[in-house]
Each structure stands twice: as C-alpha cells, then as structure tokens.
Write an enzyme that holds these catalytic residues in place. Structure first.
Site, PDB file in Angstrom:
ATOM      1  N   TYR A   1       5.754  -2.165  -8.103  1.00  0.00           N
ATOM      2  CA  TYR A   1       4.985  -3.331  -8.515  1.00  0.00           C
ATOM      3  C   TYR A   1       3.575  -2.935  -8.905  1.00  0.00           C
ATOM      4  O   TYR A   1       3.124  -1.821  -8.626  1.00  0.00           O
ATOM      5  CB  TYR A   1       4.985  -4.402  -7.412  1.00  0.00           C
ATOM      6  CG  TYR A   1       4.046  -4.146  -6.246  1.00  0.00           C
ATOM      7  CD1 TYR A   1       4.286  -3.138  -5.326  1.00  0.00           C
ATOM      8  CD2 TYR A   1       2.910  -4.938  -6.054  1.00  0.00           C
ATOM      9  CE1 TYR A   1       3.426  -2.924  -4.253  1.00  0.00           C
ATOM     10  CE2 TYR A   1       2.052  -4.737  -4.982  1.00  0.00           C
ATOM     11  CZ  TYR A   1       2.322  -3.721  -4.083  1.00  0.00           C
ATOM     12  OH  TYR A   1       1.472  -3.514  -3.029  1.00  0.00           O
TER      13      TYR A   1
ATOM     14  N   LYS B   1       3.776   3.077  -5.703  1.00  0.00           N
ATOM     15  CA  LYS B   1       3.532   1.657  -5.393  1.00  0.00           C
ATOM     16  C   LYS B   1       4.860   0.906  -5.327  1.00  0.00           C
ATOM     17  O   LYS B   1       5.209   0.130  -6.225  1.00  0.00           O
ATOM     18  CB  LYS B   1       2.577   1.046  -6.434  1.00  0.00           C
ATOM     19  CG  LYS B   1       1.898  -0.234  -5.922  1.00  0.00           C
ATOM     20  CD  LYS B   1       0.712  -0.586  -6.788  1.00  0.00           C
ATOM     21  CE  LYS B   1       0.116  -1.945  -6.480  1.00  0.00           C
ATOM     22  NZ  LYS B   1      -0.429  -2.100  -5.151  1.00  0.00           N
TER      23      LYS B   1
ATOM     24  N   GLU C   1      -5.721   4.289   4.888  1.00  0.00           N
ATOM     25  CA  GLU C   1      -6.183   3.201   4.012  1.00  0.00           C
ATOM     26  C   GLU C   1      -5.976   1.863   4.701  1.00  0.00           C
ATOM     27  O   GLU C   1      -5.500   1.805   5.839  1.00  0.00           O
ATOM     28  CB  GLU C   1      -5.461   3.254   2.659  1.00  0.00           C
ATOM     29  CG  GLU C   1      -3.962   3.168   2.760  1.00  0.00           C
ATOM     30  CD  GLU C   1      -3.248   3.354   1.422  1.00  0.00           C
ATOM     31  OE1 GLU C   1      -3.850   3.157   0.362  1.00  0.00           O
ATOM     32  OE2 GLU C   1      -2.042   3.676   1.470  1.00  0.00           O
TER      33      GLU C   1
ATOM     34  N   LEU D   1      -2.218   5.202  -1.467  1.00  0.00           N
ATOM     35  CA  LEU D   1      -2.063   4.809  -2.859  1.00  0.00           C
ATOM     36  C   LEU D   1      -3.392   5.095  -3.556  1.00  0.00           C
ATOM     37  O   LEU D   1      -4.443   4.660  -3.070  1.00  0.00           O
ATOM     38  CB  LEU D   1      -1.739   3.308  -2.960  1.00  0.00           C
ATOM     39  CG  LEU D   1      -1.528   2.857  -4.398  1.00  0.00           C
ATOM     40  CD1 LEU D   1      -0.166   3.308  -4.899  1.00  0.00           C
ATOM     41  CD2 LEU D   1      -1.645   1.354  -4.518  1.00  0.00           C
TER      42      LEU D   1
END
Ligand code: PDD
Length: 283
Positions: A32, A147, A179, A203
């Site tokens: 996505y 992702k 993260e 990411l």
C-alpha cells in the site's frame, strides 16, 4: 457517501467488492501507499510511486503498474469526493487465487483499490501540542522496508499505547529505537538531528527523505545512527514523520518529558519548511 476505486471502476463505497479469495485478504500478500492531499493536490506522489515499484519488485509481483494511470484515478477520486485535505489510500494485492502458501505460478491480475479519507493535516491539534509516545518491543517481521499491509503488530502497538494514555508507540529492537507504529522516529540533540539509518528494520519514509533536504536547507546537520532509549529520553527535541503527520513534535517518551514539554524551535521550523516545500511541489 464516498466513491472508491476498484480495478478500473469507481463505485459507491458500499457497492465496491473484492473476492474472498484475494491473497491480500488471506495472506496480507499486498502493498500500500498513503499519499497526502492538501488543497486538493497530491504531495510527493512520484516518490510514493517509486516506493510502490520497489515494494512490488521485492515481493516479486509479475508486473509493475503504470504511474500515470494511478495519478489519473487519484485525481478522479479527489474530484469525485471533493477532497480538500486528507489522504488517498492505495492498495495493490497479488490478486485472486485458490488458497495456497505457494504463490501462484501463473500470472494473475493484481487487485488495485483506492479510497479517500479526510484528515486535518496542516491545522492538526497534535502538531500544536506535540504527542506522547510509549516504547514497546518491536515484534514485527524483518522486512519492515517493504510497505505491506501486514500491519497487525503496528495496530496492536498503537492500541496499547492509546489505552495507556499515550498517542503512539515507538518500537525498540535490541535496545534501539526502530520507528513509530506508522511513522519514522527522530531526535534532536543540541543542533544535530538524528534518525535511524534505513535498513530492513524500518520503512524508509518518503517524508523522511524530504526532511533530510529541508534540514539541509535550514542549515541543520542530520546524522543517521542507532538511537537508544536513554538517547531518546535525554534529547532536547523529538518528532515523528509520515505522509499524514508531516513533522509531528514528540513531547514525552514514556515517563520522560522532552525539552520543556512543548514543541521545540527546530521541530517547529522543520515542520514549516516541510509544509512549504510540500505545497510548492504538490501536483
Ligand atoms: N505510514 N514507518 C512506518 C511503519 C509507516 O507505516 C510509515 C507511513 C512511515 C512513514 O512513511 P511516509 O513518510 O512515506 O509516510 C514510516 C502511513 C502514513 C500509514 O500507514 O498510514
């Protein structure tokens, strides 16, 4: 009622359908992108498309999608839904096949869907006051650089944080901050801005990339390095970046207040610079 996009068609949101055999549903075999919309225009669209290509290549999807086609249906969704500020969610799954762990050998058509969601991006309350984050073990798989829609742990982490009175979670792997649940994590010490190097455990954010440039334009130094929890808790400022958060100050990490507990001057300047550049380059 929203109009959404599914496989080449625009449908009312309650009429859009995907198959129960879709590998995105059964295996999270899907990718996505979230692109922010401000003033009805797309922010960083081309970079989101480059990352989508990378994700599809990493997962060995048979064919990449045409960026112009995607741009056209993104713009159409903005128009149909009269979206001024918010985001477009785009998901691409491997497609429909009998349930099998072995990925289909024959070429199947990907499922492509997209929808709009309104959200305050610029005048966000969180940006004014800053957010509080709690740390949790990073229990995700080791390909966080792709992702995928395999987001269950991130969703559990965010939920645990909000149930405990925080706004979000920062994840720790082997003592280092990786993260946020859906954002990149940053700290500032003195005049140096720090974030984790991009590797398979985070990411590589599109916003993160732009922030390197904004920081440089403002004359700040950015260093990529592993950040420990004590490093983060003793920072003078901290923030997260993502398409929809832009640059969001973090004013508390677990029990530790960051700086004076209010958004600091570097973060505030970075947020302004990021929004300025984002608007200038929106399409
Ligand atoms: N999330 N890290 C993770 C785990 C993310 O899910 C995201 C984005 C980011 C920031 O990437 P970018 O700057 O390209 O948005 C980092 C999106 C916004 C989401 O899932 O809604």
């Amino acid at each position: 009622m929203r109009q959404v996009y599914v496989n080449g068609e625009f449908k009312k949101e309650d009429e859009a359908k995907v198959s129960v055999f879709d590998r995105g549903l059964l295996f999270s075999d899907s990718l996505y992108e979230v692109t922010t919309v401000i003033n009805g225009k797309l922010i960083d669209f081309n970079n989101h498309m480059k990352r989508l290509d990378r994700s599809m290549t990493e997962l060995k999807f048979k064919k990449l999608l045409n960026h112009l086609d995607i741009l056209i249906f993104h713009r159409k969704l903005i128009e149909l839904n009269n979206l001024k500020e918010g985001m477009i969610y785009l998901q691409v799954t491997r497609g429909v096949a009998d349930r099998s762990f072995d990925m289909p050998k024959d070429k199947i058509e990907p499922t492509v869907l997209a929808f709009t969601q309104e959200k305050k991006i610029i005048d966000s309350e969180s940006a004014k006051n800053g957010i509080k984050v709690m740390t949790l073990d990073d229990m995700r798989w080791k390909r966080c650089d792709i992702k995928t829609t395999q987001l269950l742990y991130a969703s559990m982490a965010k939920t645990e944080a909000t149930e405990k009175g925080f706004d979000d979670a920062w994840m720790l792997r082997e003592g280092y901050v990786t993260e946020g649940s859906s954002s990149n994590a940053w700290i500032i010490k003195g005049k140096i801005i720090m974030t984790r190097q991009s590797d398979n455990l985070i990411l590589s954010g599109i916003t993160r990339d732009v922030i390197f440039k904004c920081a440089k334009d403002l004359g700040y130094e950015v260093v990529t390095k592993n950040i420990t929890l004590p490093d983060a808790q003793s920072a003078s400022e901290a923030f997260i970046t993502s398409a929809t958060a832009c640059v969001m100050p973090v004013v508390k990490i677990n029990a530790s207040q960051i700086g004076d507990g209010k958004p600091g001057k570097f973060v505030t300047a970075l947020r302004e610079e990021y929004i300025k550049q984002a608007l200038e380059s929106s399409i």
